[in-house]
Scaffold this motif. Structure first.
Motif, PDB file in Angstrom:
ATOM      1  N   ASP A   2       0.861  -1.169   0.000  1.00 55.38           N
ATOM      2  CA  ASP A   2       0.000   0.000   0.000  1.00 55.38           C
ATOM      3  C   ASP A   2       0.906   1.230   0.000  1.00 55.38           C
ATOM      4  O   ASP A   2       1.529   1.562   1.006  1.00 55.38           O
ATOM      5  CB  ASP A   2      -0.890  -0.039   1.235  1.00 55.38           C
ATOM      6  CG  ASP A   2      -1.809   1.165   1.330  1.00 55.38           C
ATOM      7  OD1 ASP A   2      -1.566   2.191   0.670  1.00 55.38           O
ATOM      8  OD2 ASP A   2      -2.777   1.074   2.081  1.00 55.38           O
ATOM      9  N   ASP A   4       0.300   4.416  -0.133  1.00 53.38           N
ATOM     10  CA  ASP A   4      -0.079   5.488   0.795  1.00 53.38           C
ATOM     11  C   ASP A   4       0.385   5.177   2.214  1.00 53.38           C
ATOM     12  O   ASP A   4       0.891   6.054   2.919  1.00 53.38           O
ATOM     13  CB  ASP A   4      -1.599   5.702   0.786  1.00 53.38           C
ATOM     14  CG  ASP A   4      -2.085   6.282  -0.528  1.00 53.38           C
ATOM     15  OD1 ASP A   4      -1.310   7.020  -1.180  1.00 53.38           O
ATOM     16  OD2 ASP A   4      -3.235   6.002  -0.896  1.00 53.38           O
ATOM     17  N   ARG A   5       0.234   3.931   2.624  1.00 48.06           N
ATOM     18  CA  ARG A   5       0.700   3.528   3.961  1.00 48.06           C
ATOM     19  C   ARG A   5       2.214   3.648   4.059  1.00 48.06           C
ATOM     20  O   ARG A   5       2.751   4.131   5.050  1.00 48.06           O
ATOM     21  CB  ARG A   5       0.250   2.090   4.242  1.00 48.06           C
ATOM     22  CG  ARG A   5       0.450   1.683   5.657  1.00 48.06           C
ATOM     23  CD  ARG A   5      -0.239   0.375   5.904  1.00 48.06           C
ATOM     24  NE  ARG A   5       0.751  -0.525   6.460  1.00 48.06           N
ATOM     25  CZ  ARG A   5       0.659  -1.820   6.488  1.00 48.06           C
ATOM     26  NH1 ARG A   5      -0.372  -2.416   5.951  1.00 48.06           N
ATOM     27  NH2 ARG A   5       1.590  -2.550   7.037  1.00 48.06           N
ATOM     28  N   TRP A   6       2.909   3.205   3.025  1.00 51.08           N
ATOM     29  CA  TRP A   6       4.367   3.327   2.989  1.00 51.08           C
ATOM     30  C   TRP A   6       4.786   4.791   3.088  1.00 51.08           C
ATOM     31  O   TRP A   6       5.694   5.143   3.844  1.00 51.08           O
ATOM     32  CB  TRP A   6       4.919   2.706   1.698  1.00 51.08           C
ATOM     33  CG  TRP A   6       6.355   3.024   1.494  1.00 51.08           C
ATOM     34  CD1 TRP A   6       7.422   2.358   2.011  1.00 51.08           C
ATOM     35  CD2 TRP A   6       6.904   4.113   0.748  1.00 51.08           C
ATOM     36  NE1 TRP A   6       8.590   2.953   1.636  1.00 51.08           N
ATOM     37  CE2 TRP A   6       8.301   4.040   0.857  1.00 51.08           C
ATOM     38  CE3 TRP A   6       6.342   5.150   0.009  1.00 51.08           C
ATOM     39  CZ2 TRP A   6       9.131   4.969   0.239  1.00 51.08           C
ATOM     40  CZ3 TRP A   6       7.180   6.070  -0.597  1.00 51.08           C
ATOM     41  CH2 TRP A   6       8.558   5.960  -0.478  1.00 51.08           C
ATOM     42  N   HIS A  37       2.510  -0.057  -7.653  1.00 50.10           N
ATOM     43  CA  HIS A  37       3.092  -0.482  -6.375  1.00 50.10           C
ATOM     44  C   HIS A  37       4.614  -0.375  -6.394  1.00 50.10           C
ATOM     45  O   HIS A  37       5.279  -0.824  -5.462  1.00 50.10           O
ATOM     46  CB  HIS A  37       2.658  -1.910  -6.037  1.00 50.10           C
ATOM     47  CG  HIS A  37       1.186  -2.011  -5.814  1.00 50.10           C
ATOM     48  ND1 HIS A  37       0.542  -1.408  -4.759  1.00 50.10           N
ATOM     49  CD2 HIS A  37       0.214  -2.615  -6.529  1.00 50.10           C
ATOM     50  CE1 HIS A  37      -0.747  -1.644  -4.828  1.00 50.10           C
ATOM     51  NE2 HIS A  37      -0.970  -2.375  -5.903  1.00 50.10           N
TER      52      HIS A  37
END
Length: 53
Positions: A2, A4-6, A37
């Motif tokens: 993910d 955005d999470r990273w 990704h």
């Protein structure tokens, strides 16, 4: 992964401060259009000596 999470983790102010303390400066982050990704992070060091530590 993910992205955005990273990104939230990677751009954490404490982590950025630790990188800068060691002379590491992020000059760009790029996300692949064809492979969403895939992220490429470009970083510069303050000096060649600091890169060796």
């Amino acid at each position: 992964m993910d992205v955005d999470r990273w990104a939230r983790w990677f751009w954490d102010p404490a982590l950025d401060a630790a990188r800068r303390e060691h002379g590491l400066v992020v000059t760009g982050t790029y996300q692949s259009v064809d492979e969403p990704h895939t992220v490429v992070v470009v970083m510069d060091m303050a000096s060649a000596d600091s890169a060796r530590v």
